[in-house]
Design an enzyme around this catalytic site. Structure first.
Site, PDB file in Angstrom:
ATOM      1  N   HIS A   1     -39.804 -40.791   5.317  1.00 56.98           N
ATOM      2  CA  HIS A   1     -39.208 -40.235   6.894  1.00 56.98           C
ATOM      3  C   HIS A   1     -40.589 -39.474   7.405  1.00 56.98           C
ATOM      4  CE1 HIS A   1     -37.322 -37.769   9.747  1.00 56.98           C
ATOM      5  NE2 HIS A   1     -36.201 -38.291   9.053  1.00 56.98           N
TER       6      HIS A   1
ATOM      7  N   GLU B   1     -36.768 -45.641  12.870  1.00 61.75           N
ATOM      8  CA  GLU B   1     -36.820 -44.847  13.877  1.00 61.75           C
ATOM      9  C   GLU B   1     -38.102 -44.788  14.776  1.00 61.75           C
ATOM     10  OE1 GLU B   1     -33.774 -41.629  11.773  1.00 61.75           O
ATOM     11  OE2 GLU B   1     -35.819 -41.415  11.678  1.00 61.75           O
TER      12      GLU B   1
HETATM   13  O1  G3P Z   1     -33.194 -38.607   9.901  1.00 65.21           O
HETATM   14  C1  G3P Z   1     -33.037 -38.751  11.117  1.00 65.21           C
HETATM   15  C2  G3P Z   1     -33.839 -37.805  11.615  1.00 65.21           C
HETATM   16  O2  G3P Z   1     -34.964 -38.356  11.435  1.00 65.21           O
HETATM   17  C3  G3P Z   1     -33.405 -38.574  13.156  1.00 65.21           C
HETATM   18  O3  G3P Z   1     -33.184 -37.247  14.060  1.00 65.21           O
HETATM   19  O4  G3P Z   1     -32.166 -35.601  15.307  1.00 65.21           O
HETATM   20  O5  G3P Z   1     -33.486 -37.522  15.913  1.00 65.21           O
HETATM   21  O6  G3P Z   1     -30.981 -37.230  15.249  1.00 65.21           O
HETATM   22  P1  G3P Z   1     -32.488 -37.031  15.362  1.00 65.21           P
END
Ligand code: G3P
Length: 217
Positions: A88, A136
């Site tokens: 992550h 992400e």
């Molecule tokens: O692991 C999910 C995360 O990194 C995304 O966070 O708060 O943007 O949904 P968020």
């Protein structure tokens, strides 16, 4: 699939984490959609005993059991978790460690979700054949604009390039995902689901937020 990462938030700690997991279970059962929860590591046992939906670990250290202190081994979480996040953005690892863990997950029958921060890293990690890659962009994590609106091209390109290298790898996207509209867009861009945290963990009404999210599937 919707993966809810509880992170290390006070809103998801201990009994609050259990309540959140039960809400996820309720919405998953009612909607017949797949929702996976990633509770805080000390709560894995508590949550996994109380809910029937999949429970994943947020992290595993790339070590075997032995004379080590403070490590989280796969062997220690596998009684409670059926899968894990790896690498992550808030817990980055070296590529050699990611490879070690993906292989170990496969050997132990755990589902692996390797998180990546950009297209190049996604392409590199797809060679390791994890079950999932979750793209992400770090700058959008925890924000109010979904990756599907802010950078749809990153999601679409990642899917195309990952599938070209290794069609067996399924793709998720995350960062800023909060609504059913975001989920719908993520699926239209070619993903198999989303990874999110604040949209549920920090929502005023997590059940309402989850109902909206599953409506996008
Ligand atoms: O692991 C999910 C995360 O990194 C995304 O966070 O708060 O943007 O949904 P968020």
């Amino acid at each position: 699939m919707i993966v809810v990462n509880f992170k290390a938030c006070v809103e998801s700690l201990g009994k609050k984490g259990l309540t959140l997991a039960k809400i996820c279970e309720k919405v998953a059962q009612e909607s017949k959609k797949e929702i996976v929860v990633c509770p805080q590591t000390p709560d894995l046992c508590l949550v996994s005993k109380e809910v029937s939906i999949p429970v994943f670990s947020q992290h595993i250290d790339p070590v075997d059991p032995g004379s080590r202190t403070g490590h989280i081994t796969l062997e220690s979480v596998r009684s409670y978790a059926t899968g894990t996040l790896i690498n992550h953005s808030e817990k980055r690892m070296k590529i050699a460690d990611i490879e070690y863990l993906v292989k170990k997950c496969r050997n132990f029958g755990l589902t692996s979700i390797v998180c990546t921060n950009n297209i190049e890293v996604s392409m590199a990690c797809s060679l390791l054949t994890p079950d999932y890659i979750a793209i992400e962009p770090p700058e959008l994590i925890g924000g109010d604009i979904s990756v599907t609106s802010a950078s749809p091209e990153i999601v679409e390109d990642s899917v195309k390039k990952i599938k070209k290298i290794n069609p067996r790898v399924k793709v998720l996207c995350g960062a800023g995902v909060k609504t059913g509209k975001d989920v719908k867009k993520a699926l239209e861009l070619g993903t198999e689901g989303v990874l999110l945290a604040s949209g549920v963990v920090k929502a005023e009404d997590p059940e309402k937020a989850l109902r909206d999210l599953v409506s996008g599937i």
